[in-house]
Design a protein around this motif. Structure first.
Motif, short mmCIF file in Angstrom:
data_model
loop_
_atom_site.label_atom_id
_atom_site.label_comp_id
_atom_site.label_asym_id
_atom_site.label_seq_id
_atom_site.Cartn_x
_atom_site.Cartn_y
_atom_site.Cartn_z
N ALA A 1 0.98 -1.00 -0.05
CA ALA A 1 -0.10 -0.04 0.16
C ALA A 1 0.71 1.30 0.07
O ALA A 1 1.92 1.06 0.57
N LYS A 2 0.32 2.46 -0.69
CA LYS A 2 1.11 3.83 -0.48
C LYS A 2 0.36 4.63 0.38
O LYS A 2 1.16 5.46 1.12
N VAL B 1 -2.81 5.60 3.29
CA VAL B 1 -3.93 4.92 4.35
C VAL B 1 -5.04 5.90 4.66
O VAL B 1 -4.55 7.16 4.84
N GLU C 1 -3.78 0.12 -3.73
CA GLU C 1 -2.60 0.69 -3.18
C GLU C 1 -2.93 1.76 -1.94
O GLU C 1 -2.04 2.30 -1.52
N THR C 2 -4.50 1.61 -1.69
CA THR C 2 -4.89 2.44 -0.74
C THR C 2 -5.68 1.43 0.56
O THR C 2 -6.44 0.84 0.15
N LEU C 3 -4.89 1.58 1.76
CA LEU C 3 -5.48 0.70 2.76
C LEU C 3 -6.52 1.52 3.41
O LEU C 3 -6.24 2.59 4.16
N GLY D 1 -5.36 -2.11 -0.25
CA GLY D 1 -3.77 -2.19 0.14
C GLY D 1 -3.42 -3.54 0.46
O GLY D 1 -2.55 -3.73 1.45
N GLN E 1 1.80 -3.24 5.65
CA GLN E 1 1.20 -3.11 4.21
C GLN E 1 1.97 -1.92 3.70
O GLN E 1 2.03 -1.68 2.57
#
Length: 491
Positions: A56-57, A59, A392-394, A427, A462
């Protein structure tokens, strides 16, 4: 006569590394590979490079203030309705009164009524529930839109904490009891470890009204000993006035302001060379530079008119009940799209313990609060997915504790730290699963139990970070502070 020694660019940038938002220059240090030895020897702060390949990038952290009932949300317990009005000891589940669990040398024992937070007379479920999605996960009827997204969600039904009052809000964000002192929050750890993806925006943003002073206050998004450079930056989602604290006066022209900033920066940089240990000068430089860049970047974030009408409706911007929270969720999407690292959204702040604190009138209160958040959060998941950003987003949905199976004030539930639910999506998290379990009454987490720092460890994992490698010399951390990634929900 000796000439004044010059200050190398990298050294100067490193010396001005602390400030009011701490995002612009600290990110430059990371990308430039600035490494400085500390007074403790060879230790150096993180370089902004993940410890291992991240999944993940960014949050998006959604926190429901006050304590959402796990039974009326993501862990329905029909046994409550079956035995409603009975004392717990008069049901086949009386063993919960004698339950004792030992984890990390911490024994959790059911207290009696004198200590509060147990209520022996069972209170029935206040809402129906049904199986949702292809996974067939049971979710309450107060979350119809999120129920449609359950195949993208991993619901953890076995959380526990130790604070049975609202200091648990601070505890959920730091892992430590508020009486133990001040500690960095999860958003600050993420920022400290990875730095910036966009120098024009804060990398740790806070939206909504944060937790009240009685429950941690600004410490709920603070960096403590990591330094103010890693504090969360509070932003209001108001397209008409998106940046009230940093916007120029109405009679100030852009060119005039730019000249003012250039002069102030020149003076402050000169002072920083003369007095390299002056942190106040460093703070001024960072605040001026970031504030100037944010005047263009932040209004762009909340320019929702750029989105289609269908997208705005997806978040509920066309409905009174969902508009405010929907705007925050849409802003979060636009932020991570532009490289913001950590977005923390609070819901339910009321100047006290929080609107989700359902000691009475649970049915009316929770149904209203679920209405405000259900569609916007579902819209967030769906929109991130179609933009190609969910992977890529948690997303983390959390609350400080659950509510008691027993009744309080005839139509409410008390605080309950022994077992409650959170969920994650995107993510690199598995979708369409539940993890862990509480007993038949929702009293104790009995299977795959997780303390709150396991959520932190999962988030950092992550993002490609090992929390043990982020330790600051001289700052002792307990083993439980690090937590353990929840392996069962990681894809």
């Amino acid at each position: 006569m000796h000439s004044q020694p010059t200050t190398p660019r990298r050294q100067f940038l490193a010396d001005v590394g602390m400030g009011f938002t701490g995002v612009a220059l600290s990110a430059m240090f990371h990308r430039d590979g600035v490494v400085r030895a500390s007074e403790h020897g060879t230790w150096s702060p993180p370089t902004g490079v993940p410890h291992f390949a991240p999944k993940a990038k960014s949050v998006i952290w959604l926190f429901m203030i006050g304590g959402t009932s796990h039974m009326e949300s993501f862990d329905p317990k029909p046994e409550l309705t079956k035995y409603a009005g009975k004392e717990i000891g008069d049901t086949p589940h009386k063993e919960v009164l004698e339950a004792k669990f030992l984890e990390d040398n911490l024994r959790i024992v059911v207290p009696d009524d004198a200590n509060g937070h147990i209520r022996h007379k069972l209170y029935p479920l206040q809402v129906g529930f049904k199986k949702r999605g292809e996974a067939g996960i049971e979710v309450s009827d107060w979350w119809p839109h999120l129920g449609d997204c359950v195949d993208d969600m991993a619901i953890v039904r076995s959380m526990w904490t130790t604070d049975n009052n609202h200091g648990a809000q601070y505890q959920f964000h730091t892992g430590r009891h508020s009486l133990e002192g001040e500690f960095p929050t999860i958003g600050s750890w993420a920022h400290y470890g990875l730095g910036s993806l966009n120098d024009n925006l804060p990398q740790f943003v806070v939206m909504g009204q944060p937790i009240a002073d009685c429950c941690g206050g600004v410490r709920g998004h603070g960096a403590s000993y990591l330094g103010p450079a890693h504090n969360g930056v509070k932003l209001n989602v108001d397209p008409k006035n998106p940046l009230p604290f940093a916007a120029p006066g109405k009679d100030v022209y852009h060119e005039e302001q730019r000249g003012q900033f250039e002069l102030l920066n020149q003076l402050n940089r000169t002072a920083a060379v003369e007095y390299p240990e002056d942190q106040a000068a460093a703070a001024r430089i960072k605040s001026y530079e970031l504030a100037y860049r944010m005047q263009s970047a932040v209004p762009d974030i909340v320019r929702f008119s750029e989105e289609t009408e269908e997208t705005q409706q997806l978040y509920g911007l066309d409905e009174k009940e969902t508009k405010d929270f929907g705007e925050q969720c849409l802003a979060a999407t636009r932020m991570v799209e532009r490289g913001v690292r950590f977005v923390q959204i609070f819901h339910g702040s009321n100047g006290g313990a929080g609107a989700w604190d359902a000691h009475s009138n649970l049915k009316a209160g929770h149904s209203k609060l679920c209405k405000q958040t259900d569609k916007p959060i579902a819209g967030l998941i769906k929109d991130l997915k179609r933009r190609g950003l969910l992977d890529e987003t948690l997303i983390v949905w959390a609350t400080e504790f659950g509510r008691t199976p027993g009744t309080q004030n005839s139509d409410g539930r008390d605080h309950h730290p022994f077992g409650f639910s959170v969920w994650m999506a995107g993510g690199g998290i598995k979708g369409g699963i539940t993890h862990g379990a509480t007993d038949a009454l929702g009293f104790h987490a009995i299977e795959d139990r997780h303390y709150v720092t396991d959520v932190h460890a999962t988030v950092l994992h992550q993002l490609g970070l090992d929390p043990r490698r982020l330790v600051v010399p001289g700052r002792q951390r307990l083993d439980i502070d690090f937590g353990h990634p929840i392996e069962g929900i990681i894809a």
